[in-house]
Motif scaffolding. Structure first.
Motif, mmCIF file in Angstrom:
data_model
loop_
_atom_site.group_PDB
_atom_site.id
_atom_site.type_symbol
_atom_site.label_atom_id
_atom_site.label_comp_id
_atom_site.label_asym_id
_atom_site.label_seq_id
_atom_site.Cartn_x
_atom_site.Cartn_y
_atom_site.Cartn_z
ATOM 1 N N LEU A 129 0.822 -1.216 0.000
ATOM 2 C CA LEU A 129 0.000 0.000 0.000
ATOM 3 C C LEU A 129 0.853 1.263 0.000
ATOM 4 C CD1 LEU A 129 -2.880 -0.891 2.511
ATOM 5 C CD2 LEU A 129 -2.849 -1.107 0.002
ATOM 6 N N VAL A 130 1.975 1.267 0.728
ATOM 7 C CA VAL A 130 2.774 2.476 0.838
ATOM 8 C C VAL A 130 3.456 2.814 -0.495
ATOM 9 C CG1 VAL A 130 5.035 1.558 1.552
ATOM 10 C CG2 VAL A 130 4.185 3.701 2.546
ATOM 11 N N ARG A 131 3.558 1.838 -1.383
ATOM 12 C CA ARG A 131 4.146 2.051 -2.711
ATOM 13 C C ARG A 131 3.096 2.285 -3.785
ATOM 14 N NH1 ARG A 131 7.349 -0.574 0.460
ATOM 15 N NH2 ARG A 131 9.630 -0.534 0.161
ATOM 16 N N PHE A 132 1.829 2.245 -3.426
ATOM 17 C CA PHE A 132 0.782 2.210 -4.435
ATOM 18 C C PHE A 132 0.730 3.497 -5.259
ATOM 19 C CE2 PHE A 132 -3.318 1.640 -6.401
ATOM 20 C CZ PHE A 132 -3.404 0.267 -6.568
ATOM 21 N N ASP A 133 0.557 4.635 -4.611
ATOM 22 C CA ASP A 133 0.449 5.887 -5.367
ATOM 23 C C ASP A 133 1.779 6.358 -5.939
ATOM 24 O OD1 ASP A 133 -2.192 5.695 -4.740
ATOM 25 O OD2 ASP A 133 -2.332 7.618 -3.683
ATOM 26 N N PRO A 134 2.894 6.261 -5.206
ATOM 27 C CA PRO A 134 4.161 6.720 -5.779
ATOM 28 C C PRO A 134 4.648 5.888 -6.965
ATOM 29 C CG PRO A 134 4.309 6.566 -3.390
ATOM 30 C CD PRO A 134 3.036 5.899 -3.790
ATOM 31 N N VAL A 135 4.266 4.611 -7.016
ATOM 32 C CA VAL A 135 4.839 3.736 -8.043
ATOM 33 C C VAL A 135 3.778 2.939 -8.804
ATOM 34 C CG1 VAL A 135 6.351 1.759 -8.475
ATOM 35 C CG2 VAL A 135 7.035 3.507 -6.827
ATOM 36 N N TYR A 136 3.014 2.107 -8.109
ATOM 37 C CA TYR A 136 2.195 1.117 -8.805
ATOM 38 C C TYR A 136 1.090 1.748 -9.640
ATOM 39 C CZ TYR A 136 4.523 -1.998 -5.455
ATOM 40 O OH TYR A 136 5.455 -2.677 -4.704
ATOM 41 N N HIS A 137 0.475 2.806 -9.156
ATOM 42 C CA HIS A 137 -0.638 3.436 -9.876
ATOM 43 C C HIS A 137 -0.239 3.843 -11.287
ATOM 44 C CE1 HIS A 137 -3.286 6.824 -11.050
ATOM 45 N NE2 HIS A 137 -4.229 6.085 -10.483
ATOM 46 N N GLY A 138 0.934 4.437 -11.437
ATOM 47 C CA GLY A 138 1.388 4.876 -12.751
ATOM 48 C C GLY A 138 2.295 3.869 -13.429
ATOM 49 N N HIS A 139 3.374 3.517 -12.765
ATOM 50 C CA HIS A 139 4.407 2.664 -13.357
ATOM 51 C C HIS A 139 3.865 1.281 -13.709
ATOM 52 C CE1 HIS A 139 8.458 1.258 -14.124
ATOM 53 N NE2 HIS A 139 8.430 0.396 -13.119
ATOM 54 N N PHE A 140 3.024 0.731 -12.833
ATOM 55 C CA PHE A 140 2.481 -0.607 -13.061
ATOM 56 C C PHE A 140 1.048 -0.579 -13.602
ATOM 57 C CE2 PHE A 140 5.263 -3.389 -10.006
ATOM 58 C CZ PHE A 140 6.317 -3.276 -10.886
ATOM 59 N N LYS A 141 0.531 0.620 -13.891
ATOM 60 C CA LYS A 141 -0.784 0.761 -14.539
ATOM 61 C C LYS A 141 -1.931 0.226 -13.692
ATOM 62 C CE LYS A 141 1.443 0.139 -19.072
ATOM 63 N NZ LYS A 141 2.724 -0.419 -18.577
ATOM 64 N N THR A 142 -1.792 0.310 -12.367
ATOM 65 C CA THR A 142 -2.884 -0.106 -11.477
ATOM 66 C C THR A 142 -3.735 1.128 -11.176
ATOM 67 O OG1 THR A 142 -1.561 0.261 -9.484
ATOM 68 C CG2 THR A 142 -1.455 -1.927 -10.477
ATOM 69 N N ASN A 143 -4.344 1.670 -12.212
ATOM 70 C CA ASN A 143 -4.853 3.045 -12.148
ATOM 71 C C ASN A 143 -6.367 3.174 -12.124
ATOM 72 O OD1 ASN A 143 -5.217 2.253 -14.773
ATOM 73 N ND2 ASN A 143 -4.316 4.086 -15.700
ATOM 74 N N ARG A 144 -7.054 2.132 -11.644
ATOM 75 C CA ARG A 144 -8.492 2.338 -11.444
ATOM 76 C C ARG A 144 -8.734 3.403 -10.395
ATOM 77 N NH1 ARG A 144 -12.269 -1.375 -7.874
ATOM 78 N NH2 ARG A 144 -11.353 0.098 -6.379
ATOM 79 N N SER A 145 -7.982 3.298 -9.302
ATOM 80 C CA SER A 145 -8.091 4.239 -8.191
ATOM 81 C C SER A 145 -6.723 4.410 -7.568
ATOM 82 C CB SER A 145 -9.047 3.721 -7.098
ATOM 83 O OG SER A 145 -10.264 3.264 -7.634
#
Length: 332
Positions: free
Chosen positions: A227-243
């Motif tokens: 969770l602590v990496r979600f917005d800084p990395v996973y949301h954009g870099h890994f395309k987990t961008n629903r929310s």
């Protein structure tokens, strides 16, 4: 074009993680040949890595710093090895090596798999003992008890272990590894399936203050580092961008609650996290450009989770502040 020296991560079709690790254990009775002893071993971690971040949290919570020293690899690595870029001369001051790979090859000259963190190295021989990160933190809780600090929490209570184990399996499969299945997917179908599974799991996670029981357990540690990496990395870099995490109210409050708990946020270095993912994964981010955002000061905003009750450390107490050499940059 991706930098060949950095290795490749995207696979054709679905990403499949190699889960074969060195399963030697360090135990109180030394049954695998490695007994728990103060000052015998060095934990090698990297603040960038979510799997290694677990060991940093558990080591802090249990107070193992005086008996288990810490070597920190830098946030980037090439396809061969994590390296000790942060130390003077880029050499670990205790192990005397630049490449963590050297400790693996010292014990297994033909080691065939990736060089991973966390790893525990036997200082006297310079040989890696284990890189089995899932077992490592459980053993910190159950095998290193003679060296726990006074007031150390019970992160793996015996009466809750079956429930913790079951939840950990789901969280690993759908969340911890789920973000990687999105980011390293080699086809649209594989990405779409991973994306659906990831958010289905995030949407059904518990709304009580802690995942199992009314105190922090191993289960919370394992979810937090994703969770602590979600917005800084996973949301954009890994395309987990629903929310974004900040758009999922329950999980966002849960994550802030843990981040503001001693032993959690004080192990997190957002700068190293971003540098690792955006620089190392050149087949995902060929330019190596590290994004400037997002604003991370909101991790310190009130979370309101106290109203749900619970006792973070059970009958124990918070850990003391990190020792000076292990402090991370403080959020403004």
């Amino acid at each position: 074009m991706a930098d060949d020296n950095m290795g490749s991560y995207v696979e054709p079709g679905e990403f499949r993680r190699d889960t074969n690790y060195i399963t030697t254990r360090i135990t109180a009775d030394g049954r695998d040949g490695y007994a728990v002893e103060p000052d015998r071993y060095r934990l090698v971690a990297a603040r960038a890595c979510p799997w290694a971040n677990r060991t940093l949290i558990v080591r802090r919570l249990l107070g193992l710093e005086p008996v288990l020293s810490l070597g920190l690899a830098g946030p980037t690595h090439d396809k061969l090895s994590w390296t000790f870029d942060l130390d003077p001369g880029e050499v670990d001051p205790v192990l005397g090596i630049h490449h963590l790979r050297d400790a693996y090859l010292k014990r297994f000259p033909d080691y065939p798999r990736g060089i991973t963190v966390p790893a525990i190295v036997d200082i006297s021989t310079g040989e890696v003992v284990t890189n089995d990160y899932a077992q490592m933190t459980l053993d910190f809780s159950t095998e290193w008890t003679a060296f726990h600090r006074p007031g150390a929490p019970d992160l793996y209570p015996e009466h809750l272990r079956a429930e913790i184990d079951e939840l950990n399996r789901e969280v690993f499969r759908e969340v911890n590894n789920g973000v990687y299945r999105c980011g390293f997917a080699g086809s649209q179908d594989a990405y779409d399936a991973a994306y659906t599974r990831l958010f289905a799991a995030l949407d059904r996670l518990s709304t009580q203050r802690y995942l199992v029981g009314d105190t922090i357990t191993e289960a919370d540690v394992r979810l937090f580092t994703t969770l602590v990496r979600f917005d800084p990395v996973y949301h954009g870099h890994f395309k987990t961008n629903r929310s974004k995490l900040t758009e999922m109210p329950v999980l966002w409050a849960y994550a802030r609650d843990l981040f503001q708990t001693p032993g959690f946020g004080d192990t997190v270095d957002f700068g190293q996290i971003k540098e690792h993912y955006y620089v190392v994964h050149r087949d995902v981010n060929p330019t190596g450009i590290i994004p400037a955002g997002p604003d991370l000061s909101n991790w310190l905003t009130p979370h309101g989770r106290e109203a749900l009750g619970g006792r973070p450390f059970g009958d124990g107490t918070p850990p003391p502040p990190p020792i000076p050499s292990e402090r991370v940059p403080v959020l403004a």
